[in-house]
Design a protein around this motif. Structure first.
Motif, PDB file in Angstrom:
ATOM      1  N   ASP A  46      43.484  46.111  40.940  1.00 33.33           N
ATOM      2  CA  ASP A  46      42.767  46.384  39.837  1.00 33.33           C
ATOM      3  C   ASP A  46      42.922  45.002  39.165  1.00 33.33           C
ATOM      4  O   ASP A  46      41.692  44.548  38.969  1.00 33.33           O
ATOM      5  CB  ASP A  46      43.021  47.305  38.677  1.00 33.33           C
ATOM      6  N   GLU A  47      44.390  44.491  39.138  1.00 32.80           N
ATOM      7  CA  GLU A  47      43.426  43.358  38.328  1.00 32.80           C
ATOM      8  C   GLU A  47      43.657  41.936  39.236  1.00 32.80           C
ATOM      9  O   GLU A  47      42.284  41.414  38.847  1.00 32.80           O
ATOM     10  CB  GLU A  47      45.240  42.683  37.820  1.00 32.80           C
ATOM     11  N   ALA A  48      43.802  42.022  40.339  1.00 31.62           N
ATOM     12  CA  ALA A  48      43.717  40.819  41.400  1.00 31.62           C
ATOM     13  C   ALA A  48      41.601  40.835  41.726  1.00 31.62           C
ATOM     14  O   ALA A  48      40.849  40.323  41.683  1.00 31.62           O
ATOM     15  CB  ALA A  48      43.636  41.884  42.944  1.00 31.62           C
ATOM     16  N   VAL A  49      41.183  42.736  41.457  1.00 27.63           N
ATOM     17  CA  VAL A  49      39.525  42.095  41.755  1.00 27.63           C
ATOM     18  C   VAL A  49      38.627  41.894  40.689  1.00 27.63           C
ATOM     19  O   VAL A  49      38.100  41.629  40.573  1.00 27.63           O
ATOM     20  CB  VAL A  49      39.286  44.180  41.531  1.00 27.63           C
ATOM     21  N   ASN A  89      32.261  43.261  45.578  1.00 23.34           N
ATOM     22  CA  ASN A  89      31.417  45.047  46.518  1.00 23.34           C
ATOM     23  C   ASN A  89      32.343  43.663  47.592  1.00 23.34           C
ATOM     24  O   ASN A  89      32.431  45.100  49.256  1.00 23.34           O
ATOM     25  CB  ASN A  89      30.533  44.648  47.043  1.00 23.34           C
ATOM     26  N   LYS A  90      32.852  42.842  48.236  1.00 19.24           N
ATOM     27  CA  LYS A  90      33.349  42.567  49.566  1.00 19.24           C
ATOM     28  C   LYS A  90      34.684  41.307  49.065  1.00 19.24           C
ATOM     29  O   LYS A  90      34.997  40.040  49.400  1.00 19.24           O
ATOM     30  CB  LYS A  90      32.539  40.998  49.971  1.00 19.24           C
ATOM     31  N   THR A  91      35.563  42.369  48.089  1.00 16.71           N
ATOM     32  CA  THR A  91      37.025  41.984  48.336  1.00 16.71           C
ATOM     33  C   THR A  91      37.704  42.197  49.293  1.00 16.71           C
ATOM     34  O   THR A  91      37.809  43.245  50.006  1.00 16.71           O
ATOM     35  CB  THR A  91      37.536  42.575  47.202  1.00 16.71           C
ATOM     36  N   ALA A  92      38.451  40.868  49.698  1.00 13.07           N
ATOM     37  CA  ALA A  92      39.743  40.829  50.826  1.00 13.07           C
ATOM     38  C   ALA A  92      40.802  41.403  50.020  1.00 13.07           C
ATOM     39  O   ALA A  92      40.996  40.645  49.304  1.00 13.07           O
ATOM     40  CB  ALA A  92      39.643  40.619  52.069  1.00 13.07           C
ATOM     41  N   PHE A  93      41.393  41.971  50.425  1.00 11.36           N
ATOM     42  CA  PHE A  93      42.767  42.406  50.142  1.00 11.36           C
ATOM     43  C   PHE A  93      43.518  41.276  51.232  1.00 11.36           C
ATOM     44  O   PHE A  93      44.126  41.651  52.032  1.00 11.36           O
ATOM     45  CB  PHE A  93      43.313  43.261  49.397  1.00 11.36           C
ATOM     46  N   LEU A 126      41.568  52.134  49.329  1.00 13.13           N
ATOM     47  CA  LEU A 126      40.511  52.648  49.902  1.00 13.13           C
ATOM     48  C   LEU A 126      39.248  52.764  48.000  1.00 13.13           C
ATOM     49  O   LEU A 126      37.991  52.660  48.345  1.00 13.13           O
ATOM     50  CB  LEU A 126      40.641  54.510  49.564  1.00 13.13           C
ATOM     51  N   ALA A 127      39.982  52.829  47.181  1.00 14.88           N
ATOM     52  CA  ALA A 127      39.088  53.240  45.932  1.00 14.88           C
ATOM     53  C   ALA A 127      37.990  51.661  45.796  1.00 14.88           C
ATOM     54  O   ALA A 127      37.192  51.670  45.263  1.00 14.88           O
ATOM     55  CB  ALA A 127      40.415  53.187  44.518  1.00 14.88           C
ATOM     56  N   ALA A 160      36.825  52.593  37.375  1.00 13.12           N
ATOM     57  CA  ALA A 160      36.490  50.783  36.846  1.00 13.12           C
ATOM     58  C   ALA A 160      35.625  50.679  37.904  1.00 13.12           C
ATOM     59  O   ALA A 160      35.092  49.730  37.349  1.00 13.12           O
ATOM     60  CB  ALA A 160      37.877  50.380  37.296  1.00 13.12           C
ATOM     61  N   LEU A 161      35.858  50.327  39.188  1.00 12.59           N
ATOM     62  CA  LEU A 161      34.791  50.163  40.521  1.00 12.59           C
ATOM     63  C   LEU A 161      33.616  50.241  40.095  1.00 12.59           C
ATOM     64  O   LEU A 161      32.905  49.054  40.005  1.00 12.59           O
ATOM     65  CB  LEU A 161      34.975  50.507  41.887  1.00 12.59           C
ATOM     66  N   ALA A 162      32.787  51.274  39.527  1.00 10.27           N
ATOM     67  CA  ALA A 162      31.765  51.949  38.972  1.00 10.27           C
ATOM     68  C   ALA A 162      30.952  50.459  37.571  1.00 10.27           C
ATOM     69  O   ALA A 162      30.712  50.105  37.787  1.00 10.27           O
ATOM     70  CB  ALA A 162      31.685  53.268  38.396  1.00 10.27           C
ATOM     71  N   ALA A 163      32.045  50.800  37.472  1.00 12.69           N
ATOM     72  CA  ALA A 163      31.575  49.392  35.715  1.00 12.69           C
ATOM     73  C   ALA A 163      31.513  48.217  36.504  1.00 12.69           C
ATOM     74  O   ALA A 163      30.950  47.168  35.506  1.00 12.69           O
ATOM     75  CB  ALA A 163      32.307  49.748  34.859  1.00 12.69           C
TER      76      ALA A 163
END
Lengths: 250, 796
Positions: free
Chosen positions: B528-531, B542-546, B576-577, B667-670
């Motif tokens: 979450d913090e990284a995103v 929307n295009k995050t890579a971990f 996934l989330a 979180a992602l929706a926000a």
């Protein structure tokens, strides 16, 4: 239409500001080539075939012995060509590691018989430092690179050996009296004598400095560019390269 | 001349174990028996070089056995058998399930590769490594070669990428650590300074900006620091894949081979003891690597080779062995360029001397390759060629010292069922009720806390601007000293196109403290913090890579394994989330040593999530410093009673209370709505809430912008009834503060509709941070004083 100014950016093992220097030159309207020192010392590339000569920043040969020392020994093999280039009035700039080289070869401060009169040594803080500094521009300097700049400009420094020391008081006096110090630090970051950030020759066409003008070739380079007050501020570093290109047009 | 292990095939199990112990191979009994069985089948004893090859190839460091072996997991009363191992059932599974088209090469090369920019012309490669064991015994050299190694991973991915940014994340014990250390251990202060100097001297010399990172302090890193180093490179899309062709030449370029770094791979796969081999740490030489980098970029542009990899752990053995694993390879070590004459052939084979790459060159290109290498002063040697034999064959002149079948070497390591257990600790609600005046003091203390305070002393030593592409810097704001959430890189030095404004952001999530209570939530919080950090600089999340980096103690400890399983499950759910695939990862085990009392001290179980996402127009990037008085301040996200493991809790000694639980879906929706508002140009400033909670984040925004702020807590969206202290200092996840112009208020409301958000206050002209509840003033602090507290702590 007149041909574009042709710039030579000299590189070697450990030089690492060559690409952004080339990009800044291109943005200023020149064409630029990155050439390895080996190609110049072997005679394959002739310095004198170019209009602008830049020694960029980095850690040439790891800065082993001292900053720029080994690189200056290599460049010394084509000393006569560099000398001719400067004497012909074409623009020469040494940035950071490149400034150290011009100093070691006695081009800056300008001296007779290749005598080295200044040295760039370890910062008073003892460590490498990367930060943006304010610089005072000497309007009376003959330096062709710093023409028409604001009184105070900002540029980043990134060096461990940027403290200029000049032992000979008469050399220092000459530099001051003749305005061969185009740039001084507002808040001295490394302990340089007289807050010197850059030095030029009598004609003003050969210039060395520790700050990095190529790192302020776009407004986006400034650390505060997202602030509303910064929206109309010009990228001061780009002006150095534009000035060199303009100077050749005259 | 090769020492034959004469009786190998007839040794008893215990004699085999004794032999591997004497030789420093870090192999277990089952593995030694598997090797013995192979040599029995082929009817001869192994050479030393062969056993060294097996030890290196099968090492934890190279084979990641803990992540691939089956695990029997007992979580409280629940039992579970993870048959296909953690890697395949968590991080890799998430990536497969997400199946993103923009992932170009994941989990199969030296780094993960994704699309970059427009027109599918460019690709971005990202890798993060650890160099923990070397840094524990030789911090400076360990850190240097850590940087060197990860940079070579990027040079060696596909057909090579140009490194455009380095990242550095450290976990140390505090510099003023005062507990008793065992005799051979280095003091944390020495480790800290050595590591920072090493990263500086190597990274700066390579001309790659070290522009993103983090530092985490905890006493339990005293004996085993964690040193994560990452690199991102940019490459043309045609260079993403490599292929080895039989008949191509094996060309080693760069550094010479010496006796430094013997047994590095096996050393990193064991617990550090007194007698640890210091020769296991390599000696770095940055300028050799710079020569390799410069030469490689020229060779790559001319497409003169068809495959490449770096010599990392295991040296030639690993690099050449891997390249030849699908066809076969034949090598003569006598052709290698050496640092010294007394070196043994097997030592040449497994030496981890630095700055070496292996190129697969079609014979017709050799002349052109040689010409470029000579022009760049880069040494090289043609060691042999790739074959069709499916064998690894190594000679030293006429002596054959290795003759192994690929099926055995790369597929013969036996699987072991590992044991993992976990017992969830009981957590409770917190209480934080201080007299109003005390909250200002607590805020000062939070800002001065080692895990929250300014990292400027470290960042300034790194050239974070070389290449002219660091357009959102790690230090931001009016005085260039505010703590940025993420860095944005505009890789013009790689693309050469100053009119293309595509860039990318890079960020991290790390919090081993939460892991002590809840490893699963540690992973989710880090994701979450990284995103959130990426979002705060205006990246398209929307295009995050971990990337994952697990650093753990011994995998033979079932409790630590339990935490590992839960963390990996958290990574799976997090990926996934957030729709963010893992593209590369690395694990490091055995980060533990005996303390002064002789007790095992493992590091706090630590996951680092590194993340990157595109910024399509770097001119629209956002920073965290307040911009203009009169602007509105919004908070997005819900504040809960989650003081557990927070900065304030540690200062006040609050123990065993609820840690932040991530609701990733909302979180992602926000985040998506915030990104939409950013695209419309509505957001002036964004900053994530982390150490110090709401109070800490506001203070940072205010002093970085040189402006005051006034907020009121009565409107703060909370879960349940919270005290002022909980509202201010809880470290609940997924919260962001935004600054916007009052004229955009309606547009903001529309853009964020459906998510939890509220206007909490305004940016003010005065230099004061004021927090009220209704009319009651809770905090009123001079921003310069807050800044001073934040800058006053010595981090090194």
């Amino acid at each position: 239409m007149k041909k574009k100014a042709k710039a030579l950016v000299v590189r070697t093992a450990g030089i690492n500001c060559d690409i952004e220097t080339k990009l800044a030159l291109e943005k200023a309207g020149a064409v630029a080539e990155l050439i390895h020192t080996n190609e110049i010392t072997s005679g394959k590339t002739k310095i004198l075939n170019y209009d602008i000569l830049i020694f960029p920043g980095g850690f040439s040969y790891g800065d082993d012995i001292a900053g720029g020392k080994i690189w200056s020994v290599h460049i010394d093999k084509v000393y006569a060509d560099v000398k001719k280039f400067i004497d012909s009035g074409r623009p020469v700039m040494g940035i950071c590691n490149g400034f150290q080289v011009l100093t070691k070869l006695g081009f800056l401060p300008e001296s007779k018989d290749k005598k080295q009169t200044a040295s760039l040594t370890f910062n008073d803080s003892g460590v490498f430092i990367d930060k943006w500094v304010e610089l005072k521009v000497n309007k009376n300097s003959p330096c062709i690179f710093t023409k028409n700049l604001n009184d105070i400009i900002e540029l980043p420094i990134a060096h461990g050996e940027g403290k200029i020391v000049i032992d000979d008081k008469t050399v220092l006096e000459e530099l001051k009296k003749n305005n061969y110090i185009p740039l001084t630090y507002v808040d001295n970051p490394n302990g340089s004598v007289l807050d010197i950030a850059g030095v030029c020759n009598k004609r003003g066409n050969c210039f060395g400095l520790m700050p990095h003008p190529e790192r302020y070739a776009s407004p986006l380079h400034h650390p505060s560019w997202t602030r509303p007050q910064m929206q109309k501020v010009k990228a001061a570093g780009l002006e150095f390269f534009k000035n060199a290109v303009e100077y050749l047009k005259d | 001349m090769e020492r034959k292990l004469k009786d190998f095939t007839s040794l008893s199990a215990s004699a085999l174990c004794a032999l591997q112990g004497n030789c420093g191979w870090s192999l277990c009994e089952a593995e030694m028996l598997a090797a013995q069985k192979y040599f029995k089948t082929i009817g001869r004893a192994p050479t030393q070089a062969e056993m060294e090859t097996v030890a290196q190839t099968w090492s934890e460091h190279c084979k990641h056995k803990t992540f691939n072996d089956p695990i029997s997991f007992q979580n409280g009363n629940k039992k579970e058998l993870i048959k296909e191992g953690l890697f395949k059932s968590t991080v890799y599974k998430a990536t497969k399930k997400l199946n993103k088209k923009w992932c170009l090469s994941v989990f199969k090369d030296n780094a993960g590769v994704i699309e970059f920019g427009k027109d599918k012309k460019w690709a971005l490669a990202f890798k993060a490594e650890t160099h923990n064991h070397p840094c524990a015994v030789e911090p400076y050299g360990g850190a240097e070669t850590g940087v060197g190694g990860v940079v070579r991973d990027i040079l060696g991915v596909g057909l090579g990428a140009k490194p455009v940014v380095n990242t550095d994340i450290f976990c140390f014990a505090p510099p003023n650590y005062s507990k008793k250390l065992p005799p051979a251990a280095l003091h944390p202060k020495r480790i800290i300074n050595g590591v920072i100097d090493g990263v500086r001297d190597y990274g700066n010399r390579l001309g790659i900006p070290t522009a993103a990172g983090a530092v985490w302090y905890d006493d339990d890193f005293a004996l085993n620091p964690l040193v994560f180093v990452g690199t991102i490179g940019i490459m043309p899309t045609w260079a993403v894949h490599k292929k080895v062709y039989p008949g191509d030449l094996v060309v080693a370029i760069g550094g010479r081979t010496g006796r430094d770094g013997l047994h590095g791979a096996t050393f990193s796969s064991a617990v550090i003891e007194d007698a640890s081999e210091v020769s296991a740490v390599q000696i770095g030489h940055a300028i050799n690597e710079k020569k390799v980098l410069d030469a490689m970029m020229k060779l790559q542009a001319k497409k003169l080779y068809r495959a490449v990899t770096d010599c990392g752990a295991g040296g030639f053995s690993s690099a050449i062995g891997e390249l030849g694993s699908e066809c076969g390879v034949n090598i003569d070590l006598k052709k290698a360029i050496l640092k010294e004459s007394k070196i043994q052939p097997w030592e040449i084979w497994v030496s981890e001397s630095q700055e070496r790459m292996i190129l697969c060159v079609p014979p017709k290109n050799l002349k052109a390759v040689e010409k470029i290498l000579k022009a760049e002063d880069c040494e090289y040697a043609v060691l042999g060629k790739f074959t069709k034999t499916n064998k690894l064959e190594v000679y030293f002149g006429k002596d054959k010292i290795v003759d192994l079948d690929n099926y055995f070497l790369h597929g013969g390591v036996p699987k072991i069922v590992r044991r993992a257990i976990w017992q969830t600790p009981k957590l409770k609600a917190s209480k934080l009720n201080l007299p109003a005046k005390k909250y200002g003091e607590l805020l000062q203390k939070c800002l001065a806390n080692l895990n929250a305070c300014s990292r400027e002393a470290i960042i300034r030593q790194y050239d974070h601007e070389v290449q002219g592409g660091t357009v959102v810097k790690p230090l931001q704001g009016i005085k260039h000293d505010g703590p940025g959430d993420a860095s944005v890189i505009w890789p013009v030095s790689a693309t050469g196109n100053q009119k293309d404004f595509n860039g990318f952001a890079v960020s991290h999530g790390i919090n081993p403290e939460i892991g002590k209570s809840d490893p699963y939530q540690m992973a989710l919080n880090c994701c979450d913090e990284a995103v959130r950090n990426l979002l705060c600089v205006g990246a398209d999340i929307n295009k995050t890579a971990f990337l994952d980096n697990f650093c753990w103690g011994s995998p033979e400890n079932p409790k630590l394994m339990g935490a590992l399983v839960l963390t990996a499950k958290g990574c799976y759910d997090g990926a996934l989330a957030y729709g963010a695939p893992f593209i590369s990862g690395k694990d490091s085990f055995y980060n533990q040593s005996k303390d002064a009392a002789g007790k095992d001290l493992p590091v706090p179980s630590t996951i680092l999530i590194s993340a990157t996402a595109p910024v399509y127009d770097v001119r629209r990037a956002i920073t965290m410093d307040l911009k203009e008085a009169g602007n509105d301040l919004y908070i997005v996200g819900l504040t809960k009673d989650e003081l557990g493991r927070s900065t304030a809790a540690q200062i006040l000694g609050i123990k065993d209370t609820f840690v932040p639980v991530v609701d990733a879906k909302s979180a992602l929706a926000a985040y998506k709505k915030i990104y939409g508002a950013m695209q419309k140009g509505l957001i002036k400033t964004a900053h994530d809430l982390s150490q110090g909670g709401l109070a800490g984040a506001l203070a940072e925004m205010a002093f970085s912008g040189g402006l005051g702020a006034e907020i009121n807590l009565n409107a703060l969206p909370c879960k349940g009834k919270l005290s002022d202290g909980q509202k201010l200092f809880s470290e609940s996840a997924s919260r962001i503060i935004l600054e916007a112009s009052p004229k955009d208020a309606a547009a903001i409301s529309k853009a964020l509709k459906g998510s939890v958000f509220v206007k909490i206050g305004k940016v003010s002209e005065g230099k004061k941070l004021v927090v009220k509840y209704g009319k009651k003033e809770i905090i009123a602090q001079d921003i310069n004083k807050l800044k001073k507290s934040w800058q006053s702590t010595a981090v090194m």
